[in-house]
Design a protein around this motif. Structure first.
Motif, PDB file in Angstrom:
ATOM      1  N   TYR A  37       0.899  -1.201   0.140  1.00 42.06           N
ATOM      2  CA  TYR A  37      -0.126   0.088   0.190  1.00 42.06           C
ATOM      3  C   TYR A  37       0.862   1.236   0.008  1.00 42.06           C
ATOM      4  O   TYR A  37       2.011   1.277   0.488  1.00 42.06           O
ATOM      5  N   VAL A  38       0.383   2.316  -0.626  1.00 42.02           N
ATOM      6  CA  VAL A  38       1.104   3.600  -0.739  1.00 42.02           C
ATOM      7  C   VAL A  38       1.532   4.031   0.705  1.00 42.02           C
ATOM      8  O   VAL A  38       2.546   4.556   0.710  1.00 42.02           O
ATOM      9  N   GLY A  39       0.722   3.843   1.739  1.00 43.44           N
ATOM     10  CA  GLY A  39       1.266   4.123   3.173  1.00 43.44           C
ATOM     11  C   GLY A  39       2.396   3.345   3.730  1.00 43.44           C
ATOM     12  O   GLY A  39       2.942   3.719   4.683  1.00 43.44           O
ATOM     13  N   ASP A  40       2.729   2.319   3.238  1.00 41.74           N
ATOM     14  CA  ASP A  40       3.792   1.545   3.698  1.00 41.74           C
ATOM     15  C   ASP A  40       5.226   1.913   3.126  1.00 41.74           C
ATOM     16  O   ASP A  40       5.619   1.682   2.327  1.00 41.74           O
ATOM     17  N   ASN A  41       5.674   3.077   3.905  1.00 42.21           N
ATOM     18  CA  ASN A  41       6.787   3.776   3.310  1.00 42.21           C
ATOM     19  C   ASN A  41       8.027   2.682   3.189  1.00 42.21           C
ATOM     20  O   ASN A  41       8.830   2.869   2.515  1.00 42.21           O
ATOM     21  N   SER A  42       8.086   1.898   4.104  1.00 43.02           N
ATOM     22  CA  SER A  42       9.277   0.773   3.798  1.00 43.02           C
ATOM     23  C   SER A  42       9.190   0.074   2.536  1.00 43.02           C
ATOM     24  O   SER A  42      10.098  -0.156   1.881  1.00 43.02           O
ATOM     25  N   ALA A  43       8.044  -0.526   2.264  1.00 42.99           N
ATOM     26  CA  ALA A  43       7.708  -1.326   0.959  1.00 42.99           C
ATOM     27  C   ALA A  43       7.823  -0.143  -0.061  1.00 42.99           C
ATOM     28  O   ALA A  43       8.624  -0.758  -1.264  1.00 42.99           O
ATOM     29  N   ILE A  60      11.172  10.769  -1.660  1.00 43.04           N
ATOM     30  CA  ILE A  60       9.989  10.227  -1.656  1.00 43.04           C
ATOM     31  C   ILE A  60       8.963  10.905  -1.045  1.00 43.04           C
ATOM     32  O   ILE A  60       9.268  11.120   0.298  1.00 43.04           O
ATOM     33  N   GLU A  61       7.845  11.321  -1.528  1.00 45.95           N
ATOM     34  CA  GLU A  61       6.871  12.010  -0.707  1.00 45.95           C
ATOM     35  C   GLU A  61       5.678  11.123  -0.870  1.00 45.95           C
ATOM     36  O   GLU A  61       5.139  11.041  -1.990  1.00 45.95           O
ATOM     37  N   LEU A  62       5.145  10.594   0.169  1.00 44.90           N
ATOM     38  CA  LEU A  62       3.804   9.904  -0.033  1.00 44.90           C
ATOM     39  C   LEU A  62       2.673  10.448   0.263  1.00 44.90           C
ATOM     40  O   LEU A  62       2.465  11.234   1.554  1.00 44.90           O
ATOM     41  N   LYS A  63       1.588  10.746  -0.398  1.00 45.70           N
ATOM     42  CA  LYS A  63       0.544  11.500  -0.117  1.00 45.70           C
ATOM     43  C   LYS A  63      -0.674  10.673  -0.066  1.00 45.70           C
ATOM     44  O   LYS A  63      -1.295   9.986  -0.769  1.00 45.70           O
ATOM     45  N   THR A  64      -0.942  10.364   1.327  1.00 46.39           N
ATOM     46  CA  THR A  64      -1.881   9.532   1.990  1.00 46.39           C
ATOM     47  C   THR A  64      -3.058   9.993   2.711  1.00 46.39           C
ATOM     48  O   THR A  64      -3.898   9.466   3.258  1.00 46.39           O
ATOM     49  N   LYS A  65      -3.280  11.457   2.874  1.00 47.33           N
ATOM     50  CA  LYS A  65      -4.153  11.856   3.770  1.00 47.33           C
ATOM     51  C   LYS A  65      -5.636  12.069   2.949  1.00 47.33           C
ATOM     52  O   LYS A  65      -6.401  11.757   3.813  1.00 47.33           O
ATOM     53  N   GLU A  66      -5.540  11.940   1.797  1.00 44.31           N
ATOM     54  CA  GLU A  66      -6.975  12.057   1.110  1.00 44.31           C
ATOM     55  C   GLU A  66      -6.714  11.250  -0.308  1.00 44.31           C
ATOM     56  O   GLU A  66      -5.752  11.453  -0.936  1.00 44.31           O
ATOM     57  N   LYS A  67      -7.812  10.745  -0.608  1.00 42.64           N
ATOM     58  CA  LYS A  67      -7.927   9.866  -2.047  1.00 42.64           C
ATOM     59  C   LYS A  67      -8.004  11.001  -3.190  1.00 42.64           C
ATOM     60  O   LYS A  67      -8.662  12.138  -3.015  1.00 42.64           O
ATOM     61  N   PRO A  68      -7.447  11.198  -4.454  1.00 40.87           N
ATOM     62  CA  PRO A  68      -6.713   9.827  -4.804  1.00 40.87           C
ATOM     63  C   PRO A  68      -5.257   9.799  -4.016  1.00 40.87           C
ATOM     64  O   PRO A  68      -4.561  10.981  -4.087  1.00 40.87           O
ATOM     65  N   TYR A  69      -4.832   8.722  -3.637  1.00 38.35           N
ATOM     66  CA  TYR A  69      -3.635   8.355  -3.120  1.00 38.35           C
ATOM     67  C   TYR A  69      -2.286   8.562  -4.288  1.00 38.35           C
ATOM     68  O   TYR A  69      -2.500   8.104  -5.281  1.00 38.35           O
ATOM     69  N   GLY A  70      -1.082   9.081  -3.906  1.00 38.79           N
ATOM     70  CA  GLY A  70      -0.220   9.264  -4.955  1.00 38.79           C
ATOM     71  C   GLY A  70       1.140   9.487  -4.213  1.00 38.79           C
ATOM     72  O   GLY A  70       1.386   9.280  -2.822  1.00 38.79           O
ATOM     73  N   MET A  71       2.252   9.640  -4.988  1.00 42.29           N
ATOM     74  CA  MET A  71       3.659   9.825  -4.720  1.00 42.29           C
ATOM     75  C   MET A  71       4.379  10.556  -5.568  1.00 42.29           C
ATOM     76  O   MET A  71       4.000  10.915  -6.722  1.00 42.29           O
ATOM     77  N   ILE A  72       5.291  11.442  -4.868  1.00 37.36           N
ATOM     78  CA  ILE A  72       5.996  12.401  -5.554  1.00 37.36           C
ATOM     79  C   ILE A  72       7.513  11.831  -5.268  1.00 37.36           C
ATOM     80  O   ILE A  72       7.978  11.755  -4.206  1.00 37.36           O
ATOM     81  N   LEU A  73       8.290  11.515  -6.529  1.00 35.98           N
ATOM     82  CA  LEU A  73       9.550  11.025  -6.512  1.00 35.98           C
ATOM     83  C   LEU A  73      10.522  12.141  -7.023  1.00 35.98           C
ATOM     84  O   LEU A  73      10.308  12.524  -8.348  1.00 35.98           O
ATOM     85  N   ASN A  74      11.622  12.581  -6.196  1.00 36.39           N
ATOM     86  CA  ASN A  74      12.358  13.766  -6.611  1.00 36.39           C
ATOM     87  C   ASN A  74      13.734  13.008  -6.838  1.00 36.39           C
ATOM     88  O   ASN A  74      14.322  12.317  -5.892  1.00 36.39           O
ATOM     89  N   TYR A  75      14.228  13.284  -8.138  1.00 37.28           N
ATOM     90  CA  TYR A  75      15.311  12.785  -8.533  1.00 37.28           C
ATOM     91  C   TYR A  75      16.539  13.924  -8.458  1.00 37.28           C
ATOM     92  O   TYR A  75      16.283  15.030  -9.062  1.00 37.28           O
ATOM     93  N   ASN A  76      17.779  13.452  -8.484  1.00 34.49           N
ATOM     94  CA  ASN A  76      18.892  14.458  -8.548  1.00 34.49           C
ATOM     95  C   ASN A  76      19.471  13.839  -9.591  1.00 34.49           C
ATOM     96  O   ASN A  76      20.674  12.996  -9.684  1.00 34.49           O
ATOM     97  N   TRP A  77      19.004  14.202 -11.185  1.00 36.41           N
ATOM     98  CA  TRP A  77      19.803  13.566 -12.007  1.00 36.41           C
ATOM     99  C   TRP A  77      19.529  14.451 -13.404  1.00 36.41           C
ATOM    100  O   TRP A  77      18.177  14.806 -13.775  1.00 36.41           O
ATOM    101  N   LEU A  78      20.397  14.605 -14.143  1.00 36.27           N
ATOM    102  CA  LEU A  78      20.375  15.296 -15.605  1.00 36.27           C
ATOM    103  C   LEU A  78      20.502  14.243 -16.596  1.00 36.27           C
ATOM    104  O   LEU A  78      21.422  13.625 -16.572  1.00 36.27           O
TER     105      LEU A  78
END
Length: 157
Positions: A37-43, A60-78
């Motif tokens: 599940y998106v709320g399982d930060n370890s997984a 990694i930012e997990l957005k689980t407070k309200e639906k729709p659930y999501g995540m933001i992945l921030n990369y340091n990469w060009l």
């Protein structure tokens, strides 16, 4: 001398038993996290670190407070835009196949941002990703669609 041989035999037996009885989950691969599940930060963290460009993941930012659930992945990469698109497709496909309740993912690279929903990518594939049962099948699906640049660009219009 006999004592030494017995000791070495015993030690060898113990080592063989330890290796044979090992239950290390790493051998199961990334699909050990299927149905997370998106709320399982370890997984989620373990999945993302194993994906393409995981070594360039900054946050990694997990957005689980309200639906729709999501995540933001921030990369340091060009990299090139085409490489970003390939990473988005690959990583989103894995995440949507493995994490049950994630509805959207936003990928932030140093100079580019892409947001993709589960519905968009499943429509693009014409397949429900949660039905994929193993990594081999998922990898083949991704590779099939990544081969066609017009098809890749279609997803990002």
């Amino acid at each position: 001398m006999k004592q030494r041989i017995k000791f070495l035999f015993f030690l060898s037996l113990v080592v063989v038993l330890l290796i044979g009885c090992s239950t290390n989950k790493d051998h199961e691969g990334i699909f050990q996290f299927k149905d997370s599940y998106v709320g399982d930060n370890s997984a989620v963290g373990n999945i993302v670190k194993q994906l393409q460009s995981g070594d360039s993941l900054k946050e990694i930012e997990l957005k689980t407070k309200e639906k729709p659930y999501g995540m933001i992945l921030n990369y340091n990469w060009l990299e090139s835009e085409q490489k970003y698109k390939e990473t988005v497709i690959n990583n989103a496909t894995y995440l949507f196949a493995l994490v049950k309740n994630v509805d959207w993912i936003s990928f932030h690279f140093n100079n580019r941002e892409y947001k993709i929903t589960k519905e968009e990518i499943q429509t693009w594939y014409g397949k429900n990703l949660s039905e994929v049962k193993n990594e081999d099948d998922l990898r083949k699906l991704i590779q099939k669609y990544l081969k066609e640049e017009p098809k890749v660009n279609e997803l990002f219009q």
